[in-house]
Design a protein around this motif. Sequence first.
Motif, PDB file in Angstrom:
ATOM      1  N   ASP A  47     -13.783  18.955  25.508  1.00  0.00           N
ATOM      2  CA  ASP A  47     -14.623  20.004  26.092  1.00  0.00           C
ATOM      3  C   ASP A  47     -14.259  21.390  25.547  1.00  0.00           C
ATOM      4  O   ASP A  47     -14.120  22.359  26.308  1.00  0.00           O
ATOM      5  CB  ASP A  47     -14.492  20.007  27.627  1.00  0.00           C
ATOM      6  CG  ASP A  47     -14.952  18.694  28.234  1.00  0.00           C
ATOM      7  OD1 ASP A  47     -15.913  18.115  27.700  1.00  0.00           O
ATOM      8  OD2 ASP A  47     -14.342  18.258  29.228  1.00  0.00           O
ATOM      9  N   PHE A  48     -14.105  21.511  24.239  1.00  0.00           N
ATOM     10  CA  PHE A  48     -13.766  22.810  23.665  1.00  0.00           C
ATOM     11  C   PHE A  48     -14.958  23.756  23.774  1.00  0.00           C
ATOM     12  O   PHE A  48     -16.117  23.343  23.830  1.00  0.00           O
ATOM     13  CB  PHE A  48     -13.321  22.669  22.211  1.00  0.00           C
ATOM     14  CG  PHE A  48     -14.353  22.070  21.292  1.00  0.00           C
ATOM     15  CD1 PHE A  48     -15.315  22.862  20.672  1.00  0.00           C
ATOM     16  CD2 PHE A  48     -14.351  20.708  21.035  1.00  0.00           C
ATOM     17  CE1 PHE A  48     -16.253  22.316  19.821  1.00  0.00           C
ATOM     18  CE2 PHE A  48     -15.288  20.145  20.179  1.00  0.00           C
ATOM     19  CZ  PHE A  48     -16.249  20.957  19.579  1.00  0.00           C
ATOM     20  N   TRP A  49     -14.637  25.054  23.818  1.00  0.00           N
ATOM     21  CA  TRP A  49     -15.672  26.071  23.915  1.00  0.00           C
ATOM     22  C   TRP A  49     -16.519  26.121  22.633  1.00  0.00           C
ATOM     23  O   TRP A  49     -16.056  25.740  21.567  1.00  0.00           O
ATOM     24  CB  TRP A  49     -15.063  27.458  24.146  1.00  0.00           C
ATOM     25  CG  TRP A  49     -14.254  27.640  25.380  1.00  0.00           C
ATOM     26  CD1 TRP A  49     -12.933  27.950  25.445  1.00  0.00           C
ATOM     27  CD2 TRP A  49     -14.705  27.561  26.743  1.00  0.00           C
ATOM     28  NE1 TRP A  49     -12.519  28.068  26.746  1.00  0.00           N
ATOM     29  CE2 TRP A  49     -13.593  27.834  27.566  1.00  0.00           C
ATOM     30  CE3 TRP A  49     -15.932  27.286  27.341  1.00  0.00           C
ATOM     31  CZ2 TRP A  49     -13.672  27.843  28.957  1.00  0.00           C
ATOM     32  CZ3 TRP A  49     -16.021  27.285  28.724  1.00  0.00           C
ATOM     33  CH2 TRP A  49     -14.903  27.567  29.516  1.00  0.00           C
ATOM     34  N   THR A  50     -17.721  26.643  22.757  1.00  0.00           N
ATOM     35  CA  THR A  50     -18.540  26.853  21.571  1.00  0.00           C
ATOM     36  C   THR A  50     -17.909  27.955  20.698  1.00  0.00           C
ATOM     37  O   THR A  50     -16.959  28.621  21.097  1.00  0.00           O
ATOM     38  CB  THR A  50     -19.960  27.274  21.958  1.00  0.00           C
ATOM     39  OG1 THR A  50     -19.894  28.462  22.748  1.00  0.00           O
ATOM     40  CG2 THR A  50     -20.663  26.192  22.740  1.00  0.00           C
ATOM     41  N   THR A  51     -18.462  28.140  19.526  1.00  0.00           N
ATOM     42  CA  THR A  51     -17.850  29.014  18.527  1.00  0.00           C
ATOM     43  C   THR A  51     -17.592  30.415  19.051  1.00  0.00           C
ATOM     44  O   THR A  51     -16.470  30.936  18.964  1.00  0.00           O
ATOM     45  CB  THR A  51     -18.755  29.094  17.283  1.00  0.00           C
ATOM     46  OG1 THR A  51     -18.954  27.781  16.762  1.00  0.00           O
ATOM     47  CG2 THR A  51     -18.118  29.978  16.216  1.00  0.00           C
ATOM     48  N   HIS A  52     -18.601  31.069  19.607  1.00  0.00           N
ATOM     49  CA  HIS A  52     -18.441  32.455  20.017  1.00  0.00           C
ATOM     50  C   HIS A  52     -17.562  32.594  21.257  1.00  0.00           C
ATOM     51  O   HIS A  52     -16.822  33.571  21.394  1.00  0.00           O
ATOM     52  CB  HIS A  52     -19.810  33.090  20.269  1.00  0.00           C
ATOM     53  CG  HIS A  52     -20.499  33.519  19.011  1.00  0.00           C
ATOM     54  ND1 HIS A  52     -20.268  34.729  18.410  1.00  0.00           N
ATOM     55  CD2 HIS A  52     -21.398  32.876  18.233  1.00  0.00           C
ATOM     56  CE1 HIS A  52     -20.993  34.833  17.319  1.00  0.00           C
ATOM     57  NE2 HIS A  52     -21.693  33.718  17.183  1.00  0.00           N
ATOM     58  N   VAL A  53     -17.635  31.644  22.161  1.00  0.00           N
ATOM     59  CA  VAL A  53     -16.794  31.724  23.354  1.00  0.00           C
ATOM     60  C   VAL A  53     -15.328  31.547  22.978  1.00  0.00           C
ATOM     61  O   VAL A  53     -14.466  32.347  23.358  1.00  0.00           O
ATOM     62  CB  VAL A  53     -17.214  30.659  24.381  1.00  0.00           C
ATOM     63  CG1 VAL A  53     -16.268  30.667  25.582  1.00  0.00           C
ATOM     64  CG2 VAL A  53     -18.641  30.912  24.855  1.00  0.00           C
ATOM     65  N   GLY A  54     -15.014  30.509  22.218  1.00  0.00           N
ATOM     66  CA  GLY A  54     -13.630  30.228  21.876  1.00  0.00           C
ATOM     67  C   GLY A  54     -13.019  31.203  20.897  1.00  0.00           C
ATOM     68  O   GLY A  54     -11.800  31.341  20.841  1.00  0.00           O
ATOM     69  N   ALA A  55     -13.859  31.898  20.120  1.00  0.00           N
ATOM     70  CA  ALA A  55     -13.333  32.810  19.100  1.00  0.00           C
ATOM     71  C   ALA A  55     -13.113  34.218  19.615  1.00  0.00           C
ATOM     72  O   ALA A  55     -12.633  35.073  18.868  1.00  0.00           O
ATOM     73  CB  ALA A  55     -14.281  32.846  17.906  1.00  0.00           C
ATOM     74  N   HIS A  56     -13.446  34.494  20.857  1.00  0.00           N
ATOM     75  CA  HIS A  56     -13.289  35.832  21.424  1.00  0.00           C
ATOM     76  C   HIS A  56     -12.502  35.763  22.734  1.00  0.00           C
ATOM     77  O   HIS A  56     -12.438  34.706  23.368  1.00  0.00           O
ATOM     78  CB  HIS A  56     -14.654  36.470  21.690  1.00  0.00           C
ATOM     79  CG  HIS A  56     -15.465  36.706  20.459  1.00  0.00           C
ATOM     80  ND1 HIS A  56     -16.302  35.762  19.921  1.00  0.00           N
ATOM     81  CD2 HIS A  56     -15.541  37.786  19.638  1.00  0.00           C
ATOM     82  CE1 HIS A  56     -16.882  36.229  18.834  1.00  0.00           C
ATOM     83  NE2 HIS A  56     -16.428  37.457  18.636  1.00  0.00           N
ATOM     84  N   PRO A  57     -11.909  36.874  23.145  1.00  0.00           N
ATOM     85  CA  PRO A  57     -11.242  36.907  24.444  1.00  0.00           C
ATOM     86  C   PRO A  57     -12.228  36.573  25.560  1.00  0.00           C
ATOM     87  O   PRO A  57     -13.439  36.765  25.416  1.00  0.00           O
ATOM     88  CB  PRO A  57     -10.739  38.351  24.554  1.00  0.00           C
ATOM     89  CG  PRO A  57     -10.649  38.830  23.146  1.00  0.00           C
ATOM     90  CD  PRO A  57     -11.764  38.143  22.398  1.00  0.00           C
ATOM     91  N   PRO A  58     -11.735  36.081  26.688  1.00  0.00           N
ATOM     92  CA  PRO A  58     -12.636  35.607  27.750  1.00  0.00           C
ATOM     93  C   PRO A  58     -13.452  36.698  28.422  1.00  0.00           C
ATOM     94  O   PRO A  58     -14.424  36.398  29.118  1.00  0.00           O
ATOM     95  CB  PRO A  58     -11.682  34.942  28.752  1.00  0.00           C
ATOM     96  CG  PRO A  58     -10.353  35.576  28.506  1.00  0.00           C
ATOM     97  CD  PRO A  58     -10.320  35.858  27.022  1.00  0.00           C
ATOM     98  N   GLY A  59     -13.079  37.968  28.222  1.00  0.00           N
ATOM     99  CA  GLY A  59     -13.815  39.039  28.888  1.00  0.00           C
ATOM    100  C   GLY A  59     -15.276  39.083  28.490  1.00  0.00           C
ATOM    101  O   GLY A  59     -16.158  39.312  29.330  1.00  0.00           O
ATOM    102  N   ALA A  60     -15.565  38.851  27.212  1.00  0.00           N
ATOM    103  CA  ALA A  60     -16.956  38.866  26.755  1.00  0.00           C
ATOM    104  C   ALA A  60     -17.750  37.746  27.414  1.00  0.00           C
ATOM    105  O   ALA A  60     -18.873  37.955  27.896  1.00  0.00           O
ATOM    106  CB  ALA A  60     -17.002  38.729  25.235  1.00  0.00           C
ATOM    107  N   PHE A  61     -17.172  36.545  27.452  1.00  0.00           N
ATOM    108  CA  PHE A  61     -17.826  35.417  28.101  1.00  0.00           C
ATOM    109  C   PHE A  61     -18.009  35.671  29.589  1.00  0.00           C
ATOM    110  O   PHE A  61     -19.047  35.331  30.182  1.00  0.00           O
ATOM    111  CB  PHE A  61     -16.996  34.161  27.861  1.00  0.00           C
ATOM    112  CG  PHE A  61     -17.565  32.911  28.461  1.00  0.00           C
ATOM    113  CD1 PHE A  61     -18.902  32.585  28.291  1.00  0.00           C
ATOM    114  CD2 PHE A  61     -16.762  32.043  29.183  1.00  0.00           C
ATOM    115  CE1 PHE A  61     -19.426  31.416  28.833  1.00  0.00           C
ATOM    116  CE2 PHE A  61     -17.272  30.890  29.726  1.00  0.00           C
ATOM    117  CZ  PHE A  61     -18.606  30.566  29.554  1.00  0.00           C
TER     118      PHE A  61
END
Length: 216
Positions: A144-158
């Motif tokens: 259940d890994f995050w999608t590209t943009h979610v996993g590649a950025h700090p969680p604040g953006a998500f």
Amino acid sequence: MSSTRRPAGAGAVLLVAGLVLAAALVGWWLLRSGVDIFLGFPPLLAHWEPHVGPGTPAALAVAVAVAGYGPRLADGLRWGPLLAAAWLAAAAWTFALALVDGWERGVVGRLTSGEEYLHDVPRVDGVLEMLRTFSDHILTDRPDFWTTHVGAHPPGAFLVFVLLDRAGLGGGGPAGGLRRAGRLVGVRRRGGGAARARRGGGGAPRSSVVAAGGSG
């Protein structure tokens, strides 16, 4: 602006342009040699697709206005109004570029693909739990890994998009609008600053504005 700064600025622009050109030439050479460099249009992760659309007139108008009046406003406005004007210019520019592809494709659909933030919003049952276990799903070999943009950025953006959804503003429209309104605006002062001018050091403080934005 002093005459000594203009050649230095022009030299920097030429240097950057040369580096971009060199990267493009090397990239195309690699592609023609059969090397997969994951770039469709070197040196950009993009495809060459020139076209016009609903946002084209607005984009041209913003570009002409900023080029023609931006330096004068940057020198004459006080700091607070300058920040507001720079943000408005950046927001107008990015919205205009996005609307070249129309509202649905250029704004609403940008964050709804399988690699974007909104894809993973339904997975979040609780904000605190998501933040606590966020790093457990970054690596792509994890379940259940995050999608590209979610996993590649700090969680604040998500988290911003999760909270938008919780507030009843889910979907690509509000998310895409917020993303473009929040594009980076950089403003810096140069020429000695107000304190130096008050001390009689000569030279009124000047400002430069950089507005970064794109349609992606």
